[in-house]
Write an enzyme that holds these catalytic residues in place. Structure first.
Site, PDB file in Angstrom:
ATOM      1  N   GLU A 140       2.017 -12.268  -3.124  1.00  0.00           N
ATOM      2  CA  GLU A 140       0.585 -12.570  -3.188  1.00  0.00           C
ATOM      3  C   GLU A 140       0.011 -12.422  -4.591  1.00  0.00           C
ATOM      4  O   GLU A 140      -1.100 -12.896  -4.858  1.00  0.00           O
ATOM      5  CB  GLU A 140      -0.188 -11.681  -2.207  1.00  0.00           C
ATOM      6  N   CYS A 169       6.366  -5.202   0.950  1.00  0.00           N
ATOM      7  CA  CYS A 169       6.479  -3.871   0.373  1.00  0.00           C
ATOM      8  C   CYS A 169       6.245  -2.804   1.449  1.00  0.00           C
ATOM      9  O   CYS A 169       7.085  -2.612   2.315  1.00  0.00           O
ATOM     10  CB  CYS A 169       5.539  -3.723  -0.821  1.00  0.00           C
ATOM     11  N   GLY A 223       0.852  -1.174   0.000  1.00  0.00           N
ATOM     12  CA  GLY A 223       0.000   0.000   0.000  1.00  0.00           C
ATOM     13  C   GLY A 223       0.889   1.225   0.000  1.00  0.00           C
ATOM     14  O   GLY A 223       1.934   1.240  -0.651  1.00  0.00           O
ATOM     15  N   GLU A 224       0.509   2.249   0.745  1.00  0.00           N
ATOM     16  CA  GLU A 224       1.307   3.464   0.856  1.00  0.00           C
ATOM     17  C   GLU A 224       1.600   3.649   2.337  1.00  0.00           C
ATOM     18  O   GLU A 224       0.689   3.815   3.146  1.00  0.00           O
ATOM     19  CB  GLU A 224       0.532   4.647   0.281  1.00  0.00           C
ATOM     20  N   HIS A 264       5.983  -8.547  -3.831  1.00  0.00           N
ATOM     21  CA  HIS A 264       4.585  -8.931  -3.591  1.00  0.00           C
ATOM     22  C   HIS A 264       4.343 -10.393  -3.991  1.00  0.00           C
ATOM     23  O   HIS A 264       3.864 -10.662  -5.097  1.00  0.00           O
ATOM     24  CB  HIS A 264       3.651  -8.042  -4.415  1.00  0.00           C
ATOM     25  N   ARG A 295       6.832  -0.083  -6.989  1.00  0.00           N
ATOM     26  CA  ARG A 295       7.234   1.074  -6.153  1.00  0.00           C
ATOM     27  C   ARG A 295       7.841   0.580  -4.836  1.00  0.00           C
ATOM     28  O   ARG A 295       7.497   1.038  -3.754  1.00  0.00           O
ATOM     29  CB  ARG A 295       6.046   1.993  -5.881  1.00  0.00           C
ATOM     30  N   ARG A 315      12.302   4.051   1.110  1.00  0.00           N
ATOM     31  CA  ARG A 315      11.021   4.018   0.397  1.00  0.00           C
ATOM     32  C   ARG A 315      11.213   4.271  -1.095  1.00  0.00           C
ATOM     33  O   ARG A 315      12.065   5.056  -1.503  1.00  0.00           O
ATOM     34  CB  ARG A 315      10.054   5.078   0.945  1.00  0.00           C
TER      35      ARG A 315
END
Length: 205
Positions: free
Chosen positions: A188, A83, A51-52, A186, A146, A112
């Site tokens: 998933e 992440c 996410g962020e 990721h 990202r 980040r």
């Protein structure tokens, strides 16, 4: 005590919650979304999805989850962060906002968006200690969106995977410290359940 089918929560504030729940269920866990502090008492482990990270830290505060989750981690709750989840678990974060909070559960320094913006997302094959070093095991296809990377680890942290080639060759992208696991990528989204199986086995123990 070994738990045959552990109950693993997925922090359900943003990110690939459904995909993590599916992967955990397929890996032998009873998976459930977590949105309230009281739900932490009913789980054996937790996944913090992507996410962020600065938004996630704000949402943890809005849902009154930050302090209870940090306390649960301090008390030994196993956790896996992918992440942004890696960023949230870290002790030191580079290139973040000064008001961002993190959970201080993993003694690493993370940068980040280290690999660049969304358009610079990429995939690569990784060797992952404890997974791909099994006899006959295939490399792990890793998807980076990202993504952060790990710039430094304490002596208590085990490096599990690094980028094998390219401009980011050697950058650390998977780590473990005790019962805390984190990846920059990721798993998933690929259909490869081996990271989730690895984490579920950690929770069982």
């Amino acid at each position: 005590m070994t738990v045959t089918r552990p109950r693993v929560g997925v922090l359900a504030l943003q990110g690939d919650v459904r995909e993590h729940v599916h992967a955990l269920t397929a890996s032998g866990a009873d998976a459930t979304p977590i949105r309230r502090p009281a739900e932490l008492a009913a789980i054996d482990g937790i996944v913090i999805p992507g996410g962020e990270s600065t938004t996630m830290s704000k949402l943890l505060g809005i849902f009154d989850l930050f302090d209870p989750l940090q306390q649960a981690l301090n008390d030994g709750l196993p956790a896996y962060g992918s992440c942004a989840g890696m960023i949230m678990l870290a002790t030191t974060i580079l290139d973040t906002r000064p008001d961002a909070r993190h959970l201080d559960a993993l003694d690493i320094t993370v940068r980040r968006n280290a690999f660049g913006r969304q358009v610079e997302s990429f995939e690569t094959d990784l060797d992952f200690i404890g997974i791909t070093d099994a006899p006959g095991a295939d490399p792990m296809r890793a998807v980076f969106i990202r993504a952060p990377w790990v710039e430094a680890v304490s002596p208590d942290v085990q490096v599990l995977a690094t980028v094998p080639a390219g401009p980011a060759q050697g950058r650390i992208v998977a780590v473990r410290q005790g019962n805390i696991l984190a990846t920059s990528f990721h798993p998933e989204v690929t259909g490869d359940r081996r990271v989730h199986e690895y984490f579920v086995s950690m929770v069982r123990r």
